[in-house]
Design a protein around this motif. Sequence first.
Motif, PDB file in Angstrom:
ATOM      1  N   LYS A 130       0.765 -48.238  61.425  1.00  0.00           N
ATOM      2  CA  LYS A 130       1.358 -47.024  61.977  1.00  0.00           C
ATOM      3  C   LYS A 130       1.491 -45.959  60.898  1.00  0.00           C
ATOM      4  O   LYS A 130       1.241 -44.790  61.147  1.00  0.00           O
ATOM      5  CB  LYS A 130       2.714 -47.336  62.600  1.00  0.00           C
ATOM      6  CG  LYS A 130       2.602 -48.036  63.945  1.00  0.00           C
ATOM      7  CD  LYS A 130       3.933 -48.086  64.646  1.00  0.00           C
ATOM      8  CE  LYS A 130       4.767 -49.167  64.013  1.00  0.00           C
ATOM      9  NZ  LYS A 130       6.046 -49.392  64.642  1.00  0.00           N
ATOM     10  N   ASP A 131       1.887 -46.364  59.685  1.00  0.00           N
ATOM     11  CA  ASP A 131       2.025 -45.421  58.576  1.00  0.00           C
ATOM     12  C   ASP A 131       0.667 -44.832  58.228  1.00  0.00           C
ATOM     13  O   ASP A 131       0.540 -43.646  57.990  1.00  0.00           O
ATOM     14  CB  ASP A 131       2.649 -46.110  57.365  1.00  0.00           C
ATOM     15  CG  ASP A 131       2.947 -45.141  56.237  1.00  0.00           C
ATOM     16  OD1 ASP A 131       3.501 -44.061  56.512  1.00  0.00           O
ATOM     17  OD2 ASP A 131       2.608 -45.471  55.086  1.00  0.00           O
ATOM     18  N   SER A 132      -0.351 -45.650  58.198  1.00  0.00           N
ATOM     19  CA  SER A 132      -1.699 -45.191  57.891  1.00  0.00           C
ATOM     20  C   SER A 132      -2.193 -44.204  58.942  1.00  0.00           C
ATOM     21  O   SER A 132      -2.783 -43.178  58.626  1.00  0.00           O
ATOM     22  CB  SER A 132      -2.642 -46.387  57.799  1.00  0.00           C
ATOM     23  OG  SER A 132      -3.940 -45.963  57.499  1.00  0.00           O
ATOM     24  N   ALA A 133      -1.941 -44.502  60.202  1.00  0.00           N
ATOM     25  CA  ALA A 133      -2.342 -43.610  61.282  1.00  0.00           C
ATOM     26  C   ALA A 133      -1.603 -42.281  61.187  1.00  0.00           C
ATOM     27  O   ALA A 133      -2.186 -41.220  61.405  1.00  0.00           O
ATOM     28  CB  ALA A 133      -2.097 -44.277  62.631  1.00  0.00           C
ATOM     29  N   THR A 134      -0.324 -42.326  60.841  1.00  0.00           N
ATOM     30  CA  THR A 134       0.466 -41.108  60.698  1.00  0.00           C
ATOM     31  C   THR A 134      -0.084 -40.233  59.583  1.00  0.00           C
ATOM     32  O   THR A 134      -0.212 -39.022  59.742  1.00  0.00           O
ATOM     33  CB  THR A 134       1.942 -41.454  60.416  1.00  0.00           C
ATOM     34  OG1 THR A 134       2.437 -42.241  61.491  1.00  0.00           O
ATOM     35  CG2 THR A 134       2.793 -40.218  60.261  1.00  0.00           C
ATOM     36  N   ARG A 135      -0.446 -40.847  58.461  1.00  0.00           N
ATOM     37  CA  ARG A 135      -1.023 -40.078  57.358  1.00  0.00           C
ATOM     38  C   ARG A 135      -2.365 -39.479  57.752  1.00  0.00           C
ATOM     39  O   ARG A 135      -2.666 -38.348  57.410  1.00  0.00           O
ATOM     40  CB  ARG A 135      -1.162 -40.935  56.109  1.00  0.00           C
ATOM     41  CG  ARG A 135       0.177 -41.148  55.401  1.00  0.00           C
ATOM     42  CD  ARG A 135      -0.011 -41.910  54.149  1.00  0.00           C
ATOM     43  NE  ARG A 135      -0.279 -43.295  54.577  1.00  0.00           N
ATOM     44  CZ  ARG A 135      -0.429 -44.311  53.776  1.00  0.00           C
ATOM     45  NH1 ARG A 135      -0.385 -44.134  52.490  1.00  0.00           N
ATOM     46  NH2 ARG A 135      -0.640 -45.508  54.235  1.00  0.00           N
ATOM     47  N   ALA A 136      -3.178 -40.219  58.477  1.00  0.00           N
ATOM     48  CA  ALA A 136      -4.467 -39.708  58.928  1.00  0.00           C
ATOM     49  C   ALA A 136      -4.267 -38.535  59.883  1.00  0.00           C
ATOM     50  O   ALA A 136      -4.975 -37.524  59.795  1.00  0.00           O
ATOM     51  CB  ALA A 136      -5.276 -40.817  59.589  1.00  0.00           C
ATOM     52  N   ASP A 137      -3.302 -38.655  60.790  1.00  0.00           N
ATOM     53  CA  ASP A 137      -3.000 -37.562  61.714  1.00  0.00           C
ATOM     54  C   ASP A 137      -2.537 -36.325  60.952  1.00  0.00           C
ATOM     55  O   ASP A 137      -2.920 -35.202  61.276  1.00  0.00           O
ATOM     56  CB  ASP A 137      -1.916 -37.975  62.712  1.00  0.00           C
ATOM     57  CG  ASP A 137      -2.394 -39.012  63.712  1.00  0.00           C
ATOM     58  OD1 ASP A 137      -3.625 -39.193  63.855  1.00  0.00           O
ATOM     59  OD2 ASP A 137      -1.524 -39.651  64.344  1.00  0.00           O
ATOM     60  N   GLU A 138      -1.704 -36.532  59.942  1.00  0.00           N
ATOM     61  CA  GLU A 138      -1.208 -35.427  59.119  1.00  0.00           C
ATOM     62  C   GLU A 138      -2.351 -34.743  58.386  1.00  0.00           C
ATOM     63  O   GLU A 138      -2.422 -33.520  58.329  1.00  0.00           O
ATOM     64  CB  GLU A 138      -0.153 -35.941  58.133  1.00  0.00           C
ATOM     65  CG  GLU A 138       0.403 -34.883  57.210  1.00  0.00           C
ATOM     66  CD  GLU A 138       1.288 -33.854  57.894  1.00  0.00           C
ATOM     67  OE1 GLU A 138       1.662 -32.887  57.225  1.00  0.00           O
ATOM     68  OE2 GLU A 138       1.596 -34.006  59.088  1.00  0.00           O
ATOM     69  N   ARG A 139      -3.281 -35.529  57.825  1.00  0.00           N
ATOM     70  CA  ARG A 139      -4.447 -34.947  57.142  1.00  0.00           C
ATOM     71  C   ARG A 139      -5.285 -34.114  58.108  1.00  0.00           C
ATOM     72  O   ARG A 139      -5.710 -33.006  57.767  1.00  0.00           O
ATOM     73  CB  ARG A 139      -5.305 -36.042  56.514  1.00  0.00           C
ATOM     74  CG  ARG A 139      -4.757 -36.578  55.211  1.00  0.00           C
ATOM     75  CD  ARG A 139      -5.773 -37.443  54.501  1.00  0.00           C
ATOM     76  NE  ARG A 139      -6.154 -38.625  55.249  1.00  0.00           N
ATOM     77  CZ  ARG A 139      -5.552 -39.796  55.193  1.00  0.00           C
ATOM     78  NH1 ARG A 139      -4.507 -39.943  54.407  1.00  0.00           N
ATOM     79  NH2 ARG A 139      -5.956 -40.811  55.911  1.00  0.00           N
ATOM     80  N   GLU A 140      -5.517 -34.622  59.298  1.00  0.00           N
ATOM     81  CA  GLU A 140      -6.297 -33.885  60.298  1.00  0.00           C
ATOM     82  C   GLU A 140      -5.589 -32.593  60.699  1.00  0.00           C
ATOM     83  O   GLU A 140      -6.228 -31.556  60.851  1.00  0.00           O
ATOM     84  CB  GLU A 140      -6.557 -34.755  61.531  1.00  0.00           C
ATOM     85  CG  GLU A 140      -7.620 -35.794  61.322  1.00  0.00           C
ATOM     86  CD  GLU A 140      -8.964 -35.200  60.942  1.00  0.00           C
ATOM     87  OE1 GLU A 140      -9.440 -34.252  61.611  1.00  0.00           O
ATOM     88  OE2 GLU A 140      -9.550 -35.687  59.950  1.00  0.00           O
ATOM     89  N   ARG A 141      -4.276 -32.669  60.863  1.00  0.00           N
ATOM     90  CA  ARG A 141      -3.506 -31.472  61.223  1.00  0.00           C
ATOM     91  C   ARG A 141      -3.596 -30.423  60.118  1.00  0.00           C
ATOM     92  O   ARG A 141      -3.845 -29.247  60.375  1.00  0.00           O
ATOM     93  CB  ARG A 141      -2.047 -31.847  61.486  1.00  0.00           C
ATOM     94  CG  ARG A 141      -1.195 -30.683  62.011  1.00  0.00           C
ATOM     95  CD  ARG A 141       0.266 -31.082  62.141  1.00  0.00           C
ATOM     96  NE  ARG A 141       0.892 -31.393  60.865  1.00  0.00           N
ATOM     97  CZ  ARG A 141       1.282 -30.480  59.966  1.00  0.00           C
ATOM     98  NH1 ARG A 141       1.101 -29.203  60.207  1.00  0.00           N
ATOM     99  NH2 ARG A 141       1.843 -30.839  58.843  1.00  0.00           N
TER     100      ARG A 141
END
Length: 84
Positions: free
Chosen positions: A10-21
Motif C-alpha cells: 500500500k505504501d509503495s502504491a501511494t508513492r507511485a500515485d504521488e509520483r504520477e500526480r
Amino acid sequence: MTDAGGFDPKDSATRADERERLLGQIADALNIPVTTFRGKGSLVALGRGPNASECAALLAAFARIDDPDVRKECLALVERYSDA
C-alpha cells in the motif's frame, strides 16, 4: 501491515500515485504532455518544447535555490521568457 521483508504494498502504491500526480502537475505547468517525461512526447519528437533532461535540469537547479525571494525572481524570469 508489512510482510517479513518490510515491504508494504500500500505504501509503495501511494508513492507511485504521488509520483504520477506530481508528474502530471509538472507537465501541466510546462504545458507539455506527461509522456514527454517517458521519452514519447510529441513535442520532443517534433523538436519543439523542452525535453525531459532540460525539464529535470531546470527543476533541479530551481530546487537548489534556498532564498524564497530569489525563487520568485527566477520563476518570474522563466515566465517572462515563456511569453516571448
